[in-house]
Write a protein that holds these residues in place. Structure first.
Motif, PDB file in Angstrom:
ATOM      1  N   UNK A 221       0.838  -1.210   0.000  1.00 59.33           N
ATOM      2  CA  UNK A 221       0.000   0.000   0.000  1.00 59.33           C
ATOM      3  C   UNK A 221       0.866   1.250   0.000  1.00 59.33           C
ATOM      4  N   UNK A 222       1.959   1.227   0.757  1.00 66.30           N
ATOM      5  CA  UNK A 222       2.868   2.363   0.782  1.00 66.30           C
ATOM      6  C   UNK A 222       3.606   2.516  -0.548  1.00 66.30           C
ATOM      7  N   UNK A 223       3.698   1.430  -1.302  1.00 67.54           N
ATOM      8  CA  UNK A 223       4.294   1.497  -2.639  1.00 67.54           C
ATOM      9  C   UNK A 223       3.231   1.821  -3.688  1.00 67.54           C
ATOM     10  N   UNK A 224       2.011   2.072  -3.219  1.00 67.99           N
ATOM     11  CA  UNK A 224       0.893   2.529  -4.055  1.00 67.99           C
ATOM     12  C   UNK A 224       0.315   1.448  -4.970  1.00 67.99           C
ATOM     13  N   UNK A 225       0.374   0.211  -4.552  1.00 67.87           N
ATOM     14  CA  UNK A 225      -0.296  -0.860  -5.289  1.00 67.87           C
ATOM     15  C   UNK A 225      -1.764  -0.906  -4.865  1.00 67.87           C
ATOM     16  N   UNK A 226      -2.617  -1.273  -5.800  1.00 64.15           N
ATOM     17  CA  UNK A 226      -4.050  -1.266  -5.528  1.00 64.15           C
ATOM     18  C   UNK A 226      -4.449  -2.436  -4.632  1.00 64.15           C
ATOM     19  N   UNK A 227      -5.612  -2.307  -4.017  1.00 61.39           N
ATOM     20  CA  UNK A 227      -6.139  -3.370  -3.159  1.00 61.39           C
ATOM     21  C   UNK A 227      -6.404  -4.628  -3.967  1.00 61.39           C
ATOM     22  N   UNK A 228      -6.850  -4.448  -5.211  1.00 60.89           N
ATOM     23  CA  UNK A 228      -7.133  -5.605  -6.079  1.00 60.89           C
ATOM     24  C   UNK A 228      -5.866  -6.405  -6.337  1.00 60.89           C
ATOM     25  N   UNK A 229      -4.771  -5.717  -6.607  1.00 57.50           N
ATOM     26  CA  UNK A 229      -3.506  -6.407  -6.849  1.00 57.50           C
ATOM     27  C   UNK A 229      -3.020  -7.114  -5.591  1.00 57.50           C
ATOM     28  N   UNK A 230      -3.087  -6.434  -4.459  1.00 59.91           N
ATOM     29  CA  UNK A 230      -2.605  -7.005  -3.207  1.00 59.91           C
ATOM     30  C   UNK A 230      -3.355  -8.285  -2.848  1.00 59.91           C
ATOM     31  N   UNK A 231      -4.649  -8.331  -3.146  1.00 63.90           N
ATOM     32  CA  UNK A 231      -5.473  -9.486  -2.775  1.00 63.90           C
ATOM     33  C   UNK A 231      -5.370 -10.631  -3.767  1.00 63.90           C
ATOM     34  N   UNK A 232      -5.137 -10.345  -5.049  1.00 66.03           N
ATOM     35  CA  UNK A 232      -5.234 -11.394  -6.071  1.00 66.03           C
ATOM     36  C   UNK A 232      -3.897 -11.849  -6.650  1.00 66.03           C
TER      37      UNK A 232
END
Length: 254
Positions: A221-232
């Motif tokens: 999140x601090x690297x600005x990745x989306x929630x969708x990417x983080x979860x999938x």
């Protein structure tokens, strides 16, 4: 006298070389089901210290480079993961039997929600959310995926962390230099790379980087990745995302 000194030095050098050679060994092991004692095939074994991996054969046997005190991380779907430390006895005897315990998997409730579609394609395509994810590719993988470094504000987020000692990235990247240097090594080993490509539980990444699994989403999140990417994303994608963010951090830090 000169001959004796030369002979002594040669003998000492040979002994030192022999000891050095013995410190690095290809140890052998057998992984079995702890209940049935049947051998387990395709169990993943990773030497966390050397970031080298292998899998067991049809008889449950494996070979891997390891030194005394190295830690092996052993995983297989349907079984509890296990960490085993390489001991002097293991290196001396050359073989060890490792038992994995089956784990009970409780299926969680799944809620299926439908979109109120109209039947008109032009209308329905606007009703279904389409998050804007920026994508890139890794060499050797057929598909691309989101990359934080190209997403809005990613540069400023990393830049801000450099000058903020309380920032998550500042603490993480500053306190884990040894572990973060392993990032490139992880992708060099085909066994480790293949394993991470098929996993989604973040367990192996957390162990290799020496962090808690719950810290990984916050880092991304601090690297600005989306929630969708983080979860999938699979673990290899997560690994590469952290690596990209770290490389950017290092460049800006200089």
């Amino acid at each position: 006298m000169k001959y004796l000194i030369t002979l002594f030095l040669f003998t000492f050098s040979l002994t030192a070389f022999s000891q050095l050679k013995n410190n690095t060994n290809k140890i052998h092991g057998t992984v079995v089901n702890g209940t049935s004692m049947f051998p387990l095939q395709d169990v993943n074994i990773i030497n966390i210290n050397k970031v080298k991996g292998t899998v067991t054969n049809v008889r449950g046997n494996f070979d891997i480079d390891a030194e005394v005190s190295d830690t092996l991380h052993i995983t297989m779907i349907g079984f509890q993961s296990l960490r085993v430390k390489v001991t002097n006895d293991w290196v001396k005897n050359g073989n060890a039997k490792i038992e994995l315990t089956e784990k009970a998997i409780a299926l969680e409730e799944v809620i299926v929600r439908k979109y109120n579609l109209t039947g008109y394609l032009e209308v329905d395509t606007k009703l279904i959310p389409d998050p804007e994810n920026f994508r890139y590719s890794i060499s050797g993988l057929p598909q691309g995926y989101e990359a934080g470094e190209y997403s809005p504000k990613a540069f400023s987020r990393v830049m801000n962390s450099i000058f903020n000692p309380a920032d998550m990235l500042y603490n993480f990247f500053g306190n884990k230099p040894k572990e973060l240097r392993k990032l490139k090594e992880m992708k060099k080993d085909n066994t480790v790379k293949s394993l991470l490509e098929t996993k989604f539980d973040r367990e192996t990444i957390a162990i290799l980087l020496g962090i808690d699994k719950k810290d990984i989403p916050e880092i991304l999140q601090h690297c600005n990745y989306s929630e969708a990417f983080i979860q999938t994303a699979n673990d290899l994608q997560i690994l590469d995302a952290i690596s990209q963010c770290y490389e950017q951090y290092k460049v800006l830090k200089k």
